[in-house]
Each structure stands twice: as C-alpha cells, then as structure tokens.
Design a protein around this motif. Structure first.
Motif, PDB file in Angstrom:
ATOM      1  N   ALA A 128       0.847  -1.072  -0.002  1.00 29.37           N
ATOM      2  CA  ALA A 128       0.264  -0.110  -0.107  1.00 29.37           C
ATOM      3  C   ALA A 128       0.569   1.568  -0.076  1.00 29.37           C
ATOM      4  N   SER A 129       2.363   1.343   0.855  1.00 27.92           N
ATOM      5  CA  SER A 129       2.486   2.703   0.377  1.00 27.92           C
ATOM      6  C   SER A 129       3.575   3.231  -0.390  1.00 27.92           C
ATOM      7  N   TYR A 130       3.907   1.589  -1.233  1.00 25.64           N
ATOM      8  CA  TYR A 130       4.698   1.564  -2.322  1.00 25.64           C
ATOM      9  C   TYR A 130       4.149   2.030  -3.208  1.00 25.64           C
ATOM     10  N   ARG A 131       2.545   1.452  -3.755  1.00 25.92           N
ATOM     11  CA  ARG A 131       2.017   2.191  -4.661  1.00 25.92           C
ATOM     12  C   ARG A 131       1.473   3.521  -4.592  1.00 25.92           C
ATOM     13  N   SER A 132       1.060   4.157  -3.067  1.00 27.27           N
ATOM     14  CA  SER A 132       1.006   5.523  -2.794  1.00 27.27           C
ATOM     15  C   SER A 132       2.076   6.304  -3.266  1.00 27.27           C
ATOM     16  N   MET A 133       3.452   5.752  -3.402  1.00 29.07           N
ATOM     17  CA  MET A 133       4.099   6.413  -3.373  1.00 29.07           C
ATOM     18  C   MET A 133       5.046   6.540  -5.066  1.00 29.07           C
ATOM     19  N   ALA A 134       4.715   5.246  -5.374  1.00 27.45           N
ATOM     20  CA  ALA A 134       3.860   5.266  -7.026  1.00 27.45           C
ATOM     21  C   ALA A 134       3.137   6.373  -7.854  1.00 27.45           C
ATOM     22  N   LYS A 135       2.566   7.170  -7.186  1.00 29.04           N
ATOM     23  CA  LYS A 135       1.268   7.690  -7.470  1.00 29.04           C
ATOM     24  C   LYS A 135       1.820   9.057  -7.401  1.00 29.04           C
ATOM     25  N   MET A 136       2.541   8.807  -6.281  1.00 24.13           N
ATOM     26  CA  MET A 136       2.779  10.578  -6.003  1.00 24.13           C
ATOM     27  C   MET A 136       4.221  11.159  -6.908  1.00 24.13           C
ATOM     28  N   ARG A 137       5.085  10.201  -6.841  1.00 24.90           N
ATOM     29  CA  ARG A 137       5.948   9.791  -8.495  1.00 24.90           C
ATOM     30  C   ARG A 137       5.590  10.290  -9.773  1.00 24.90           C
ATOM     31  N   LYS A 138       3.995   9.841 -10.124  1.00 28.74           N
ATOM     32  CA  LYS A 138       3.417  10.030 -11.492  1.00 28.74           C
ATOM     33  C   LYS A 138       3.122  11.738 -11.278  1.00 28.74           C
ATOM     34  N   LEU A 139       3.165  12.540 -10.484  1.00 25.44           N
ATOM     35  CA  LEU A 139       1.779  12.801  -9.607  1.00 25.44           C
ATOM     36  C   LEU A 139       3.129  14.324  -9.943  1.00 25.44           C
ATOM     37  N   ALA A 140       4.349  13.910  -9.727  1.00 22.76           N
ATOM     38  CA  ALA A 140       5.525  15.284  -9.053  1.00 22.76           C
ATOM     39  C   ALA A 140       5.631  16.369 -10.266  1.00 22.76           C
ATOM     40  N   PRO A 141       5.136  15.682 -11.935  1.00 26.81           N
ATOM     41  CA  PRO A 141       4.943  16.534 -13.095  1.00 26.81           C
ATOM     42  C   PRO A 141       4.197  17.613 -12.807  1.00 26.81           C
ATOM     43  N   VAL A 178      -4.467   9.832  -3.937  1.00 25.16           N
ATOM     44  CA  VAL A 178      -3.716   8.893  -3.455  1.00 25.16           C
ATOM     45  C   VAL A 178      -4.038  10.080  -1.988  1.00 25.16           C
ATOM     46  N   ASN A 179      -3.225   9.242  -1.119  1.00 22.79           N
ATOM     47  CA  ASN A 179      -3.171   9.543   0.420  1.00 22.79           C
ATOM     48  C   ASN A 179      -1.838  10.116   0.271  1.00 22.79           C
ATOM     49  N   PRO A 180      -1.121  11.187   0.801  1.00 28.40           N
ATOM     50  CA  PRO A 180       0.389  11.379   0.726  1.00 28.40           C
ATOM     51  C   PRO A 180       0.778  11.373   2.204  1.00 28.40           C
ATOM     52  N   LEU A 181       0.427  10.019   3.268  1.00 27.59           N
ATOM     53  CA  LEU A 181       0.477   9.707   4.680  1.00 27.59           C
ATOM     54  C   LEU A 181       0.915   8.163   4.805  1.00 27.59           C
ATOM     55  N   GLY A 182       0.715   7.789   3.378  1.00 24.94           N
ATOM     56  CA  GLY A 182       0.077   6.050   3.026  1.00 24.94           C
ATOM     57  C   GLY A 182       1.180   5.294   3.144  1.00 24.94           C
ATOM     58  N   GLY A 183       3.170   5.664   2.618  1.00 23.03           N
ATOM     59  CA  GLY A 183       3.614   5.383   2.853  1.00 23.03           C
ATOM     60  C   GLY A 183       4.277   5.591   4.644  1.00 23.03           C
ATOM     61  N   CYS A 184       3.608   6.241   5.484  1.00 21.92           N
ATOM     62  CA  CYS A 184       4.310   6.257   6.465  1.00 21.92           C
ATOM     63  C   CYS A 184       3.970   4.653   8.108  1.00 21.92           C
ATOM     64  N   LEU A 185       3.071   4.353   7.460  1.00 23.63           N
ATOM     65  CA  LEU A 185       2.220   3.700   7.859  1.00 23.63           C
ATOM     66  C   LEU A 185       3.596   2.197   8.481  1.00 23.63           C
ATOM     67  N   PRO A 186       3.799   1.284   6.896  1.00 20.27           N
ATOM     68  CA  PRO A 186       5.333   0.497   7.471  1.00 20.27           C
ATOM     69  C   PRO A 186       6.182   1.200   8.444  1.00 20.27           C
ATOM     70  N   MET A 187       6.860   2.462   8.047  1.00 23.20           N
ATOM     71  CA  MET A 187       8.204   2.838   8.138  1.00 23.20           C
ATOM     72  C   MET A 187       7.944   2.835  10.239  1.00 23.20           C
ATOM     73  N   LEU A 188       6.381   3.344  10.441  1.00 21.57           N
ATOM     74  CA  LEU A 188       6.022   3.052  11.675  1.00 21.57           C
ATOM     75  C   LEU A 188       5.812   2.218  12.875  1.00 21.57           C
ATOM     76  N   VAL A 189       5.836   0.587  11.763  1.00 22.69           N
ATOM     77  CA  VAL A 189       6.129  -0.817  11.997  1.00 22.69           C
ATOM     78  C   VAL A 189       7.033  -0.784  12.036  1.00 22.69           C
ATOM     79  N   GLN A 190       7.994  -0.615  11.414  1.00 28.06           N
ATOM     80  CA  GLN A 190       9.384  -0.856  11.387  1.00 28.06           C
ATOM     81  C   GLN A 190       9.990  -0.465  12.621  1.00 28.06           C
ATOM     82  N   ILE A 191       9.886   1.129  13.662  1.00 30.52           N
ATOM     83  CA  ILE A 191      10.446   1.182  14.417  1.00 30.52           C
ATOM     84  C   ILE A 191      11.120   0.306  15.821  1.00 30.52           C
TER      85      ILE A 191
END
Length: 556
Positions: free
Chosen positions: A383-396, A425-438
């Motif tokens: 879910a996090s990587y999908r969110s990042m991929a979509k945000m990467r497409k929205l960069a332009p 797109v959820n801009p915070l979608g990539g946070c949860l996996p990182m918070l879990v890894q802490i």
C-alpha cells in the motif's frame, strides 16, 4: 514526501536510542570502586562482628590459600582452601573480548576485578568463608565418559562437629551443586545457618557498555514468587535504599552483567525449594573496600547429637543463553536484559533462535528473519509503495502547480491537497510501514545487544562476530548504497534544496550504522534490498497498468 518520512523514521529511531541511553545513565549510574582503606593497604585487616543470624562481615583483601583446580567440559575452575571459596571460573565455550581463542574469565580474585562465590556456616566455632579447609587432591578433572566430578573439602568444628563442603560439577551444565555435610559428634544439639553469597566489586566489566552508549545492567538481582524479578543498583546499596523481598522460601539471588551471570538457586526447576529449613532470607549489602554482597541465608533444622545432616544449594555460573536459563529456575530467563523492549525483543529472538536451530548460522538466521518480517508486512508495504508510485507520477503536475502559484504557499498546498483528493492518493500512505518497522528495528537492536548467543558468532568471510561492528565497514557501505537507491525511487521533493539534501541524507545517517553491531546492519541491508525489489515490482505493475489503459483509450 517519502524522503521526509524516511528522515523522520531514522531520526525517531536514533532519538529513542539516545533518550534510552540518558535514562539508563540516570537510573543505573556506573559505580567506581573506591580506593582500598588504609587498613587494607597496610596489610592489617579488621573484621566487624556480624549480628546474630547474619553472615560475617568483611574488610581488607581476600586471603589466598592453596588452590584446588577443576577442569570440566565447560569450566576451568579454582577453589581456594581459605573458606573453600570458588575463586576463579573460566568459561571454555566463550572467548575473551580481545582474544576469542582464550576462555572468558567470569569469577576471579586477582588483578583489579574481584568477583567470587563464598559460603559459610553461622555459629560459634563453625567454619566460615575465612576458615581453612583441606582436600585430598589439588587437581580434579572430568574424564571422558564421566557425568560428574566432585571436590570434597573438610574442616573441623567445635566439640567434635565435622563439616565437609562438596562441589559437584556436571557435564554440559552451568549449575554447580554446593553441598554441606554436617556430622554432629558432640553430645548436644547443633543449631546453625548456612549462608551462600556472591561477592564482587561495582565495576562494569569490559565490553559491558553496549553500543552507541546504551548501557546494560550490572549488579545484584533477586527473584521470589511474591515480588518477582527485582534488580537492585549498586548506587541504592550505597545509600541503603535497596528494596527487595528479604524473607522467602523460593527464588534465587544473582549478580548480573552483560552476557553473563552467577546465581544461588533456592528453588531449582523441577525440584522443591530448599526443604527441611526453618527459614530463608535474602541479603544484599555494601561491604568495605568497594565490594558488594548478594546472598541468601538458610536456617538449618536442629541437628541432634551424633546425627548427620546434608544441605545443598545449586550455583549457576555461566552465559545468559536462553536455552540454559529456561532450565534453571522460575523467572531465571528474566536476567537476559532486553530493557523496556522485552515485549518485542523476546519474541523476535525466539523466532531467530528457532530459525538458527534449522540453519545453524546466526548470520543466515538474521537474513531469513528479515525476509519473514518483510513477508508479514508486505500488504502494508505494498500500500505504501503504491502510494509512492502514484505520487511519483504526480510530480510533474506538482511542479506545474508550484509554477502557477509562485510564492503563495497557502494556495499551493490547497491545490496539492485537491489534486491528492481527485487522484485518490494518500500522502501519508507510506508512513505506516515505517512506523511498524521502528519497534522491530529497536527490538532487534536490543535482542542482539542482550543475546550472548550472537557474541563472537561468525557469519561469512570477514564477519567473525555479529555482535560487534563490521571491521572493514563493508556492510555499512552497502547499507548507504541501498538507502541512496531507495531515496532515488521515492517521489522527489518539489523544493530543489530539499532534493539536494535528500541525496546526501543517506550518507549522513549511515554514519551511525558504522558503529552498530554487524548483525543489526546485516538486517538493515537485507531489509533495504527487499524493499527496493518490492517497490520496483509494484511501481512496474502500476506503470504497466497505466500503459494498458492508455493503449485501450487510443484504440477506442
């Protein structure tokens, strides 16, 4: 956005480690042994009299008598005829910090460090830890095929009372049985108590400081069924503020340090607590000359005239290996200090140990554990990587919005949020996996810090000890490269200055990992590599799906 979350994640990790270090320094201040008193240095000693029912007090240096050597499959031990003390124990399965080929010395009475096991009897004329014992031999060895070897030392008591202290060393066991045999040859009943104690200075052993300043506990501990596990800092003994259960018929008393421990076991696993006694009292105290005592006093039943009585107490001297600790006594596994992260570290190490039983190498076990953790959290990561991929497409489009609104940050942020909402797109979608890894990251840090099983455990090639830093810094460099690749796969910040900072951030943060144990850096390298593969795979999936949509629209 993702790089900001990466910075936040790493900053939080090291922030937690930093404040944990400060908290440990305040709670467990390191005690420096004071200089010897004038009476000790001048060669004269005075021994304060003990109160009734208490072990004799000490002052001055330990007296040295004849040494009885004992060699088993696990120990090189020395017993001194002065008190029949266990004065030196080398652990043959564990190497010294600076030379793994030489055995690690846990108990010793020579040099700058004092740490011995003593016992004695309380009563007029009965032998204490200062009395002279005799032995039929000066050397004992556990022969091939022999299950145990016993060392018998004898001393005379008053009015025909005979006392023997018998040490029994067993094959493949860190438990040493210490037994008193009392024969009352007098014409009147004999009343006495036996005391068993661990005597040591307050110095932190070499290598006991952990990593990045994280401090492991050094000092006495008591366990009873009523009050459970109770650590007592040396500083509290100095102030007379020790709080622990003093009277109990069960449990154990120990001296703890990083990776290793010694303990008198009142209630061994599978056996009843010391039976036939009138009472058991735990005693922790500060002694003269910078020494501390952690012990137990057992009131023995009255021994009739011409009668014989035996009383045994197991002594544990060895490493804090989980498989060993679980067989010693109730709650004894608690001496393996995972700190406040026990709730995470203990199950993580249990899984790591289970994997190790199958593969036989702690390095490969860490790699397989990392793969298992990544597999467990893959749905969140996806879910996090999908969110990042979509945000990467929205960069332009984000760059267009920035050019459109200029320096009006408020309108720019509103436009960006509207775009996220439209594109779902959820801009915070990539946070949860990182918070879990802490917690996983910190829990593994403490599992590696506490686990003597990984001490001097090799992986491959130059990694000969997973519990210390990589001597050639290869793993930290690989981790830096993997962090840089991860940063490159993340959506770039719209601010050019932030974008430049993100490129050098992996190098800045990886400096910390140059001093972490190799096992932890290995985990992080494998974690990053798997994350890169997962992110690349999901990003490709999204790009292919978009290409298919474009083709269909073109055909239509």
């Amino acid at each position: 956005m993702d790089t900001k979350r990466l910075i936040l994640f790493i900053a939080l990790s090291f922030g937690i480690l930093f404040f944990w270090q400060k908290w440990m320094e305040e709670r467990y201040p390191q005690i420096k042994a004071p200089a010897a008193t004038a009476s000790a240095t001048s060669g004269t000693t005075t021994t304060p009299k003990a109160a009734p029912g208490q072990a004799p007090q000490d002052a001055g240096r330990l007296q040295r008598g004849q040494r009885i050597t004992v060699k088993t499959d696990l120990f090189n031990a020395e017993i001194d005829t002065n008190g029949a003390d266990l004065r030196r124990v080398e652990l043959l399965k564990h190497g010294k910090l600076d030379d793994a080929k030489k055995p690690f010395t846990l108990l010793q009475d020579e040099g700058e460090h004092i740490y011995v096991a003593q016992t004695g009897l309380i009563g007029e004329g009965l032998p204490t830890h200062k009395s002279i014992f005799t032995s039929a031999q000066t050397a004992y060895q556990l022969a091939d095929g022999q299950k145990e070897v016993s060392v018998r030392l004898e001393a005379a008591g008053p009015d025909g009372v005979k006392i023997a202290k018998v040490y029994t060393f067993k094959r493949d066991s860190y438990l040493i049985d210490v037994k008193y045999e009392l024969v009352n040859g007098s014409a009147k009943p004999l009343n006495t108590s036996a005391y068993y104690r661990l005597l040591r200075d307050g110095k932190t052993p070499e290598g006991g400081g952990g990593y990045m300043g994280a401090t492991t506990f050094t000092g006495p501990a008591v366990y009873t069924d009523k009050k459970k596990f109770q650590k007592v800092e040396f500083s509290k003994l100095d102030k007379g503020e020790a709080d622990y259960e003093q009277a109990a018929k069960d449990g154990w008393v120990a001296m703890l340090q990083h990776y290793f421990a010694s303990a008198w076991i009142v209630s061994p696993t599978g056996l009843p607590a010391v039976s036939g006694t009138n009472g058991v009292r735990y005693e922790l105290k500060k002694l003269p000359d910078g020494l501390y005592s952690a012990g137990v006093i057992v009131d023995l039943p009255t021994i009739a005239a011409n009668a014989k009585y035996e009383s045994s107490m197991p002594l544990f001297v060895g490493p804090e290996e989980t498989r060993v600790l679980n067989t010693v006594s109730t709650g004894f596994d608690l001496i393996k200090d995972y700190g406040i992260f026990t709730i995470f570290s203990k199950p993580i190490f249990a899984v790591l140990d289970f994997i190790h039983k199958m593969v036989g190498n702690w390095g490969w076990s860490i790699i397989l554990l990392t793969m298992l953790i990544k597999a467990m959290f893959f749905p969140l990561a996806a879910a996090s990587y999908r969110s990042m991929a979509k945000m990467r497409k929205l960069a332009p489009r984000m760059e267009q919005l920035k050019a459109k609104h200029g320096d009006d940050k408020m309108k720019f942020q509103q436009a960006v949020m509207e775009m996220y909402k439209t594109e779902k797109v959820n801009p915070l979608g990539g946070c949860l996996p990182m918070l879990v890894q802490i917690p996983v990251f910190i829990a593994l840090y403490w599992a590696l810090l506490a686990s003597v099983e990984l001490r001097q455990a090799p992986w491959i090639f130059w990694i000969t000890d997973l519990s210390v830093k990589d001597p050639y810094y290869v793993l930290p460099v690989l981790m830096t490269i993997s962090m840089y690749i991860q940063t490159s796969l993340s959506p770039p910040p719209p601010d050019p200055m932030q974008a430049k900072m993100m490129k050098i951030m992996p190098l800045m943060f990886s400096v910390f990992f140059f001093f972490f144990p190799a096992g932890l850096v290995l985990y992080w390298v494998v974690n990053n590599v798997i994350s890169i593969a997962q992110q690349w795979y999901i990003t490709r999936q999204i790009e292919n799906a978009d290409d298919d949509k474009t083709v269909k629209l073109t055909k239509a």
